[in-house]
Design a protein around this motif. Sequence first.
Motif, PDB file in Angstrom:
ATOM      1  N   LEU A 103      24.973  48.587  56.342  1.00  0.00           N
ATOM      2  CA  LEU A 103      25.884  47.475  56.640  1.00  0.00           C
ATOM      3  C   LEU A 103      25.496  46.292  55.762  1.00  0.00           C
ATOM      4  O   LEU A 103      24.341  45.837  55.806  1.00  0.00           O
ATOM      5  CB  LEU A 103      25.763  47.092  58.114  1.00  0.00           C
ATOM      6  CG  LEU A 103      26.469  45.799  58.549  1.00  0.00           C
ATOM      7  CD1 LEU A 103      27.961  45.912  58.348  1.00  0.00           C
ATOM      8  CD2 LEU A 103      26.133  45.493  60.002  1.00  0.00           C
ATOM      9  N   GLN A 119      27.069  42.530  53.627  1.00  0.00           N
ATOM     10  CA  GLN A 119      28.120  41.515  53.560  1.00  0.00           C
ATOM     11  C   GLN A 119      28.920  41.657  52.270  1.00  0.00           C
ATOM     12  O   GLN A 119      28.433  42.228  51.288  1.00  0.00           O
ATOM     13  CB  GLN A 119      27.483  40.127  53.627  1.00  0.00           C
ATOM     14  CG  GLN A 119      26.821  39.827  54.948  1.00  0.00           C
ATOM     15  CD  GLN A 119      26.335  38.395  55.043  1.00  0.00           C
ATOM     16  OE1 GLN A 119      26.127  37.730  54.030  1.00  0.00           O
ATOM     17  NE2 GLN A 119      26.166  37.904  56.265  1.00  0.00           N
ATOM     18  N   PRO A 120      30.128  41.150  52.249  1.00  0.00           N
ATOM     19  CA  PRO A 120      30.917  41.165  51.006  1.00  0.00           C
ATOM     20  C   PRO A 120      30.144  40.515  49.863  1.00  0.00           C
ATOM     21  O   PRO A 120      29.472  39.497  50.051  1.00  0.00           O
ATOM     22  CB  PRO A 120      32.166  40.357  51.379  1.00  0.00           C
ATOM     23  CG  PRO A 120      32.308  40.563  52.849  1.00  0.00           C
ATOM     24  CD  PRO A 120      30.897  40.606  53.383  1.00  0.00           C
ATOM     25  N   PRO A 143      35.199  44.515  51.637  1.00  0.00           N
ATOM     26  CA  PRO A 143      35.468  45.178  52.931  1.00  0.00           C
ATOM     27  C   PRO A 143      36.253  46.479  52.764  1.00  0.00           C
ATOM     28  O   PRO A 143      36.031  47.427  53.535  1.00  0.00           O
ATOM     29  CB  PRO A 143      36.276  44.122  53.684  1.00  0.00           C
ATOM     30  CG  PRO A 143      35.786  42.830  53.130  1.00  0.00           C
ATOM     31  CD  PRO A 143      35.540  43.087  51.673  1.00  0.00           C
ATOM     32  N   GLU A 144      37.123  46.566  51.783  1.00  0.00           N
ATOM     33  CA  GLU A 144      37.904  47.786  51.583  1.00  0.00           C
ATOM     34  C   GLU A 144      37.076  48.942  51.032  1.00  0.00           C
ATOM     35  O   GLU A 144      37.569  50.061  50.928  1.00  0.00           O
ATOM     36  CB  GLU A 144      39.109  47.521  50.670  1.00  0.00           C
ATOM     37  CG  GLU A 144      38.769  46.824  49.359  1.00  0.00           C
ATOM     38  CD  GLU A 144      38.967  45.316  49.434  1.00  0.00           C
ATOM     39  OE1 GLU A 144      38.612  44.700  50.470  1.00  0.00           O
ATOM     40  OE2 GLU A 144      39.463  44.747  48.433  1.00  0.00           O
ATOM     41  N   THR A 152      34.549  49.940  52.674  1.00  0.00           N
ATOM     42  CA  THR A 152      34.009  50.549  53.883  1.00  0.00           C
ATOM     43  C   THR A 152      34.535  51.968  54.043  1.00  0.00           C
ATOM     44  O   THR A 152      35.742  52.203  54.055  1.00  0.00           O
ATOM     45  CB  THR A 152      34.384  49.709  55.112  1.00  0.00           C
ATOM     46  OG1 THR A 152      33.764  48.427  55.008  1.00  0.00           O
ATOM     47  CG2 THR A 152      33.934  50.396  56.391  1.00  0.00           C
ATOM     48  N   THR A 198      29.339  50.180  55.266  1.00  0.00           N
ATOM     49  CA  THR A 198      30.170  49.209  55.964  1.00  0.00           C
ATOM     50  C   THR A 198      29.985  47.849  55.318  1.00  0.00           C
ATOM     51  O   THR A 198      28.856  47.368  55.184  1.00  0.00           O
ATOM     52  CB  THR A 198      29.811  49.129  57.451  1.00  0.00           C
ATOM     53  OG1 THR A 198      29.938  50.424  58.038  1.00  0.00           O
ATOM     54  CG2 THR A 198      30.727  48.154  58.179  1.00  0.00           C
ATOM     55  N   SER A 201      31.055  44.070  55.743  1.00  0.00           N
ATOM     56  CA  SER A 201      31.650  43.164  56.720  1.00  0.00           C
ATOM     57  C   SER A 201      30.842  41.888  56.808  1.00  0.00           C
ATOM     58  O   SER A 201      29.614  41.913  56.681  1.00  0.00           O
ATOM     59  CB  SER A 201      31.716  43.833  58.093  1.00  0.00           C
ATOM     60  OG  SER A 201      32.191  42.925  59.066  1.00  0.00           O
ATOM     61  N   SER A 202      31.541  40.779  57.041  1.00  0.00           N
ATOM     62  CA  SER A 202      30.852  39.514  57.237  1.00  0.00           C
ATOM     63  C   SER A 202      30.615  39.255  58.720  1.00  0.00           C
ATOM     64  O   SER A 202      30.013  38.241  59.078  1.00  0.00           O
ATOM     65  CB  SER A 202      31.669  38.372  56.616  1.00  0.00           C
ATOM     66  OG  SER A 202      32.979  38.363  57.144  1.00  0.00           O
TER      67      SER A 202
END
Length: 121
Positions: free
Chosen positions: A10, A12-13, A87-88, A90, A118, A120-121
Amino acid sequence: VQLQASGGGLVQPGASLRLSCAASGRSYGALNAMGWYRQAPGKGREMVAGINNGGTKTTAAFGRGRFTISRDSAKNTVDLQMNNLKPEDTAVYYCAADEGYGLDVLVYKFRGQGTQVTVSS
């Protein structure tokens, strides 16, 4: 042939991840091409990148400039360096390998179990 992928997580962008895949169990012949594909929830499989023993590479349009595939043929490993993740991106990322030299990763004979990425922020 067993393909073991690792390196997902996981993030962050804008972050980076490096996926690695090792092939084992091959007692004859050669794995002449390896690569990655991905599958996001509710979507079909999507080729990410492939590379063969001749050094020829291909990267999907969405990954050009951000994703780099590399391979150690002697060790039967393939890595995918992913920068500036979005995010895309993921999805579950799968490693695949084949005896041929083609770069259509989606039709490769051998496939691993995948690693989750993944963003995600």
